[in-house]
Design a protein around this motif. Structure first.
Motif, PDB file in Angstrom:
ATOM      1  N   ARG B 156      42.068  -0.239  27.699  1.00 31.19           N
ATOM      2  CA  ARG B 156      42.952  -0.128  26.510  1.00 31.19           C
ATOM      3  C   ARG B 156      43.252  -1.738  26.112  1.00 31.19           C
ATOM      4  O   ARG B 156      43.138  -1.927  24.980  1.00 31.19           O
ATOM      5  N   ASN B 160      42.235  -3.706  22.942  1.00 27.70           N
ATOM      6  CA  ASN B 160      42.989  -4.470  21.796  1.00 27.70           C
ATOM      7  C   ASN B 160      42.866  -5.829  22.151  1.00 27.70           C
ATOM      8  O   ASN B 160      43.423  -6.446  20.981  1.00 27.70           O
ATOM      9  N   GLN B 164      38.076  -6.541  16.427  1.00 25.73           N
ATOM     10  CA  GLN B 164      37.148  -5.456  16.357  1.00 25.73           C
ATOM     11  C   GLN B 164      35.731  -5.536  15.517  1.00 25.73           C
ATOM     12  O   GLN B 164      34.905  -4.788  16.014  1.00 25.73           O
ATOM     13  N   ARG B 192      39.144   0.267  16.601  1.00 23.30           N
ATOM     14  CA  ARG B 192      40.208   0.122  17.689  1.00 23.30           C
ATOM     15  C   ARG B 192      41.065   1.404  17.475  1.00 23.30           C
ATOM     16  O   ARG B 192      41.792   1.841  18.692  1.00 23.30           O
ATOM     17  N   GLU B 193      41.530   1.884  16.414  1.00 21.84           N
ATOM     18  CA  GLU B 193      42.621   2.762  16.338  1.00 21.84           C
ATOM     19  C   GLU B 193      41.789   4.138  16.845  1.00 21.84           C
ATOM     20  O   GLU B 193      42.747   4.827  17.630  1.00 21.84           O
ATOM     21  N   ASN B 196      41.853   3.915  20.874  1.00 25.39           N
ATOM     22  CA  ASN B 196      43.062   3.879  21.142  1.00 25.39           C
ATOM     23  C   ASN B 196      43.481   5.640  21.287  1.00 25.39           C
ATOM     24  O   ASN B 196      44.322   5.797  22.283  1.00 25.39           O
TER      25      ASN B 196
END
Lengths: 555, 411
Positions: B156, B160, B164, B192-193, B196
Motif C-alpha cells: 500500500r 501511495n 498515479q 490509487r483509490e 487502496n
C-alpha cells in the motif's frame, strides 16, 4: 428471578430479542418465553434427520417429550388451531410458528426484502386496507440498522431505488452468489414473453433476494456452506435466527426465563399496565411487575393474550385482519440440467410485479426462483416414490437423476387484503396448560384469487422459456389450494385512529401507554415482502421509543 | 516510502501472489484431510457435523485466498505487470519468506491451525505465547516477523508513494470484475483509490481491522482451534480420542518432482497413488493456466473470458476438491505405514496459454481430453475411491458444457 423490572418482554422471537438486546444495556429487562431454549443446534439437526415426518416443527419437539405440552406450537392446520379441518376446506389458515427461544426464525427461509413505499399507502393509492401511520422514509434508517443487526447479504446497487425504495446504506454483506439455475433462468427470461396488459412494460429480470444468511463470516457466525436445508434448520448457524439476539441480550444482563407462559397482562384501574402473570411448565403461577410491558408473541399469540387479559381492544381490532402471504409454486422439468440444491433454496427473484396500478384490481406478488428442485410438492423423495411404481435398478437411478437435476420451481408470495372477518379469537378448547387455544376464521378473497390467474400466466411464460414441455408444467390456478408462507400479520394493527387501530405509530397501545406491541401483528397491510426485516426495523425503532419513554418517566 | 518504484512494487505483488497462492494450498490440504464419513474411525455424528462445518469454513477461506490472488493480479496488471501464478513447491525452506514460518502441507489439527493463525496474525496481536511454545520461535523474532498483513502494508505504501499518472499504465480492459470471475468482492484497479480499496479488502478479510477480529481469517482460525480443543476435551472425558483428520503425510511430492532432495519432503511411493497425485497436479496446473488467461487477455470472442473463468472456478470446486480428498484416502506407500497421501500441489513449469483465443481453446480442449482419459483409466483401478470417479465425471462435465469448439486450423 426478581419481582420487579423496568421492562418485561413477552416472547423471545426476533422482535422480543432485538428489543431486549437494545434495552438491557440501560434497563432491567425480563424476557419471558413460553417455549424452551432447547437443545444444541447439532441435536436439533439430528432430530430433523431422523424424524419420520420432516415437518417445519420436526427439529424442535422437546426431547424427552414432556408429559404435558404446555406451550404447543402449531405444526399443521388443526393440531393447535381451532378451525375447520384443512382436509375439508382449502381456505383454512395454514401458517405455523415455533414457540421457543429464538422463535420462528429458527425455521424461516431468511429472505429479507423491504416493503415498498407504496405498501405503506395502499388505501390512498389502491383503495384497500389502511395506510400505515409511518412511511417508508420513516422506517428507512431502521431498515439499514436491521440489516446490520441480522446480517443481511444483498446487492445494494441493484436494489437501491426499486419502486422508489431508496437505500441510504449498503448491505453489510455482498449478495449470496446466484445459483446456477438463476443464471439459466436469467438467460431464459430474455426469451420469455414479457408483455401483459395488466403490468408495466419493464422487462422481467432477476433481482438478488436479500437474505439474512452469511455470504462471508459475520458477527461471529460462519459463512453459508450451501446445505440447502435452511427450512427448517440451518445446520451451521449461517442463517440468522432470533437466538443470536437473545444471547446478546443475556450477555447485556437481560434475564431470560424460558418455559414461562404468560396467562395474563395485568392492569391497574387507570389502565396502566402493572405486570404479568405466568405459569411455568410445572404449572406453578408467578407474578412479576414492570414499568412497561412489550408484547412480542407473534400475530396469533399476542392477540390471544390481549383477549385473555381483556386489554387494548377499544377499537375491536385485536385479533382482526389476520393476514398471511398466500403462496404457491409453479413447477417444470427444464430441458437443461439446473443442478439444484447447491446453496440456499432461493437466491434470486422477480420484483417487477410487486407494484403497479393493477393493485387496484388484484394483488401484487413477488416471485422467487427456486434452487430446491421441485420445491415443497415435488421433492426428490416424491419423485422417487412415483418412479418406484414402474422402475428399479439402473433404470430407476438414471431416471431419478435425470429428473431431479432438471426440476425447477418458481414460488410466489401474493398480497392479501386485511379483512376484519379474518380473525383470531379464543376457542372454548384449551391446551395442556388449560389456556384457550386460538380460534381462527380465515378466507382469501377474490382480490388475491384473481391474482393467481395472472401469476400462472407469468409462470407459464418463464417455465416454457426454460424449455419445459407443456405437459410437465404444474401451475397454480383458482382452484389450487395455496400454501402457507409463515408470514402471520395484522392482528394488532398500527394506526392514528384509536377507534380502528390497536397501537399508534410507535407501536404503543392506544389504550395503555406503557404497553407496546411488537412483531408483524402491528402491520396494517402485508405488501409482498417477507415480514421479518420489517419486524426487525420496527422493533429497533420501538426500542428507541421505549428508551425515551422510560427516561422521561424518570425525570 | 524509500525506494518506492514500479519494479519494487511488482516484486512485492509477485511475492503476495506466491503467498496467497501458497496459503490457499495449505488451507485446502488441511480441508482435504478432514474425515467426511461417520464410518471413518470412531467419529460420532455430532463430531462429524463439526467437521463438516470446519471443512466449509476452510474451503471458504481458501476461496478467499484465491480471490486475493486474483485481486493481486488486477493490482499487477494495473501497473504494467502480468498475472503470476508460480510459487515455490512444498516443502518450502523456512527462510524463503521472511514470514517466520514456512508454508506447509499438513493435515488438519492443532498444529496446522496454530500455523494458520500466525500467517494471518494482525499487527497488534500480542498474545503469541502459543507460537513460542508450538514452534519454538522467540518473541523477538515474532515481533519482527513479516506477516501477510505487513507485506500488504508495504504494498500500500508503495502504491501511495508513486505518482498515479506514472504508475497506472496497465490496459484497463484487462481488469477483471465480478461479472467475469465469480469473486464477489474483487475490485477493478484503475487508480490509487481502487488500489487502496482492493488492499483494504484483502487485509480486512485476512487479519481483520481494529473493529473486527472475529470474522476475518485470523478470527476464524482462533475459533476453529477453540472448537477443536472443546471436542478433544469432550472425547477425553469419555475416555476416547477425537481424531478429525485422516493420517495424511506432510509435504508429499510425486515422482515427477525431480528436486527430490528437499528436507521434509515425503515422496509418494505407492505407484497408483503417485499417478493420482500427478493427475491432481496436472488438473491444478490447467486450472491456473486458464485463470491466468482470463486476467491477461481482456475481452474474448464468444464470451470466452467469462467461460474460461467459470471453467477454472468449477475445476477448483468440482474436480480438484474430490481429487484432493481421494488422495487423502489412498496409501502413501510402504515407508509410511498407516499413512495416506495428499496432493502435492506441484508446479513445475510456468507455461502460459497463447494469446490467440482459438489456439488457446485448442490447447485447453486437448488437455481436458488427456486428463479425462487418464482419470477414467485411474478410476477403473480396484483401489480407486468413489470420490475419484466423482471428480473425473465433474471434470468431463465442465469440459463438455463450458468449452468451445475451436475453428479448424489450416496450415
Amino acid at each position: 428471578m426478581d419481582k420487579n423490572y423496568d421492562v418485561i418482554i413477552i416472547g423471545a422471537g426476533v422482535a422480543g430479542a432485538l428489543i431486549a438486546d437494545k434495552l438491557a444495556k440501560k434497563w432491567k429487562v425480563l424476557l419471558l418465553e413460553a417455549g424452551e431454549k432447547g437443545r444444541e443446534r447439532v441435536e436439533l439437526v439430528g432430530s430433523y434427520l431422523t424424524a419420520t415426518a420432516q415437518t417445519l416443527g420436526s427439529p424442535y419437539k422437546p426431547v424427552p417429550a414432556p408429559a404435558k405440552n404446555m406451550a404447543p406450537s402449531p405444526d399443521g392446520t388443526n393440531d393447535y388451531y381451532d378451525q375447520p379441518p384443512g382436509t375439508e376446506n382449502p381456505m383454512v389458515f395454514k401458517s405455523t410458528y415455533e414457540r421457543r427461544v429464538g422463535g420462528s426464525t429458527w425455521h424461516w427461509l431468511g429472505n429479507c426484502p423491504r416493503l415498498l413505499p407504496s405498501d405503506f399507502k395502499s388505501n390512498t393509492l389502491y383503495g384497500f386496507g389502511k395506510d400505515w401511520p409511518i412511511t417508508y422514509d420513516d422506517l428507512e434508517p431502521w431498515y439499514c440498522q436491521a440489516e446490520k443487526e441480522l446480517g443481511v447479504a444483498g446487492d445494494h446497487e441493484q436494489l437501491n431505488g426499486l419502486f422508489g425504495a431508496h437505500r441510504s446504506q449498503a448491505f453489510p454483506m455482498n449478495r449470496i452468489w446466484p445459483s446456477y439455475s438463476d443464471l439459466k433462468v436469467a438467460e431464459a427470461l430474455q426469451g420469455a414473453a414479457q408483455q401483459w396488459s395488466d403490468f408495466n412494460n419493464e422487462p422481467m429480470v432477476l433481482f438478488c433476494t436479500p437474505q439474512a444468511r452469511n455470504s462471508v463470516p459475520y458477527d461471529g457466525r460462519p459463512v453459508c456452506t450451501g446445505n440447502s436445508s435452511c427450512v427448517p434448520i440451518c445446520p451451521v448457524g449461517a442463517k440468522y435466527d432470533g437466538s443470536v439476539h437473545v444471547n446478546k441480550a443475556v450477555a447485556n444482563k437481560a434475564t431470560l426465563s424460558e418455559k414461562s407462559i404468560v396467562t395474563r397482562i395485568t392492569a391497574a384501574k387507570d389502565g396502566s399496565i402493572t405486570g404479568v402473570t405466568f405459569i411455568d411448565w410445572d404449572g406453578r403461577e408467578h407474578s412479576v411487575s414492570a414499568k412497561l410491558v412489550v408484547l412480542a408473541a407473534n400475530a396469533i399469540e399476542s392477540p390471544k393474550l390481549l383477549l385473555l387479559s381483556g386489554l387494548a381492544n377499544r377499537s375491536d381490532q385485536v385479533g382482526r385482519n389476520l393476514m398471511d402471504h398466500p403462496q404457491g409454486e409453479g413447477l417444470c422439468v427444464s430441458r437443461e440440467p439446473l443442478f439444484p440444491f447447491r446453496g440456499p433454496p432461493t437466491t434470486s427473484g422477480i420484483d417487477k410485479f410487486r407494484d403497479g396500478a393493477f393493485r387496484k384490481d388484484f394483488c401484487a406478488f413477488r416471485m422467487s426462483m427456486g434452487n430446491d428442485g421441485g420445491g415443497r410438492t415435488q421433492s426428490p423423495a416424491n419423485v422417487l416414490n412415483q418412479l418406484l411404481k414402474t422402475d428399479f435398478g439402473a433404470s430407476l437411478r438414471t431416471k431419478l437423476r435425470e429428473k431431479v437435476i432438471r426440476q425447477f420451481r418458481i414460488s410466489f408470495l401474493a398480497e392479501m387484503k386485511p379483512l376484519p372477518s379474518n380473525r383470531v379469537t379464543l376457542s372454548s378448547q384449551v391446551d395442556d396448560a388449560m389456556i384457550p387455544r386460538p380460534k381462527l376464521s380465515f378466507n382469501v378473497d377474490d382480490y388475491t384469487m384473481k391474482g393467481f390467474d395472472r401469476i400462472a400466466d407469468v409462470m407459464r411464460s418463464i417455465l416454457l422459456a426454460l424449455g419445459s414441455k407443456p405437459e410437465d408444467l404444474v401451475l397454480p390456478n383458482h382452484s389450487t389450494p395455496f400454501l402457507a408462507a409463515g408470514h402471520i400479520m395484522g392482528t394488532c394493527r398500527m394506526g392514528t385512529d384509536p377507534n380502528d387501530s390497536v397501537v399508534d405509530a410507535e407501536c404503543r397501545s392506544h389504550d395503555h401507554k406503557n404497553l407496546f406491541i411488537a412483531g408483524s401483528s402491528v402491520f396494517p397491510t402485508g405488501g409482498t415482502a417477507n415480514p421479518t426485516l420489517t419486524i426487525a426495523a420496527i422493533s429497533l425503532r420501538m426500542a428507541q421509543s421505549i428508551d425515551n419513554q422510560l427516561k422521561m418517566s424518570q425525570t | 516510502m524509500k525506494n518506492a518504484s514500479r519494479s519494487a512494487l511488482i516484486s512485492l505483488l509477485s511475492e503476495a501472489c506466491e503467498l496467497e497462492h501458497g496459503l490457499a494450498c495449505s488451507y485446502l490440504y488441511a480441508a482435504f484431510t478432514l474425515k467426511l464419513s461417520v464410518s471413518e474411525n470412531d467419529l460420532t455424528w455430532q463430531e462429524f457435523q463439526s467437521l463438516r462445518i470446519w471443512a466449509g469454513q476452510l474451503y471458504f477461506i481458501a476461496s478467499q485466498e484465491m480471490m486475493h490472488l486474483s485481486q493481486a493480479w488486477n493490482l499487477l496488471t494495473a501497473i504494467g505487470g502480468t498475472p503470476y501464478y508460480m510459487r515455490p513447491n512444498f516443502p518450502q525452506g523456512h527462510k524463503y519468506y521472511p514470514i517466520g514460518l514456512p508454508l506447509k502441507l499438513e493435515p488438519f489439527g492443532r498444529r496446522a491451525l496454530k500455523r494458520f493463525t500466525f500467517y494471518e496474525l494482525p499487527s497488534h496481536v500480542s498474545d503469541t505465547a502459543f507460537l513460542e511454545k508450538e514452534f519454538r520461535i522467540k518473541l523477538s523474532a515474532i515481533e519482527k516477523a513479516f506477516t501477510v498483513g505487513k507485506l500488504y502494508t508495504e504494498i500500500r505504501a508503495c502504491f501511495n508513494a508513486i505518482p498515479q499518472d506514472e504508475l497506472f499504465i496497465g490496459d484497463k480492459s484487462l481488469q477483471v470484475g465480478a461479472d467475469i470471475c465469480h469473486f464477489n468482492e474483487i475490485v477493478k484497479v484503475t487508480d490509487r483509490e481502487s488500489a487502496n480499496r482492493a488492499i483494504d479488502t484483502i487485509m480486512e478479510q485476512g487479519e481483520g481491522n481494529s473493529n473486527d477480529q472475529v470474522d476475518c481469517h485470523y478470527g476464524l482460525f482462533v475459533r476453529l482451534d477453540k472448537e477443536l480443543d472443546q471436542l478433544e476435551q469432550a472425547a477425553r472425558t469419555r475416555s476416547g480420542k477425537f481424531e478429525p483428520a485422516r493420517p495424511a503425510i506432510e509435504d508429499p511430492i510425486t515422482s515427477f518432482d525431480r528436486n527430490m532432495g528437499p528436507q521434509g519432503a515425503h515422496k509418494i511411493e505407492d505407484p497408483y497413488t503417485n499417478d493420482v497425485a500427478i493427475l491432481f497436479d496436472n488438473v491444478y496446473s490447467l486450472m491456473l493456466r486458464m485463470l491466468q488467461y482470463v486476467f491477461q487477455s481482456g475481452p474474448l470472442p464468444a464470451d470466452g473470458q467469462r467461460r474460461f473463468a467459470e471453467a477454472a472456478i468449477q475445476i477448483m470446486a468440482r474436480a480438484l476438491k474430490p481429487l484432493g480428498e481421494a488422495l487423502t484416502l489412498l496409501p502413501a506407500g510402504p515407508s509410511y505405514p498407516g499413512k495416506t497421501a495428499g496432493p502435492a500441489f506441484g508446479l513445475y513449469r510456468h507455461v502460459s496459454l497463447p494469446a490467440d483465443f482459438n489456439a488457446a481453446t485448442i490447447m485447453v480442449n486437448e488437455r481436458f481430453e488427456e486428463l479425462i482419459a487418464e482419470g477414467r483409466k485411474l478410476s477403473t483401478h480396484p483401489k480407486a475411491p468413489a470420490v475419484l470417479l466423482s471428480g473425473i465425471s465433474k471434470l468431463e462435465d465442465i469440459a463438455n458444457r463450458l468449452m468451445f469448439t475451436p475453428k479448424p486450423i489450416t496450415v
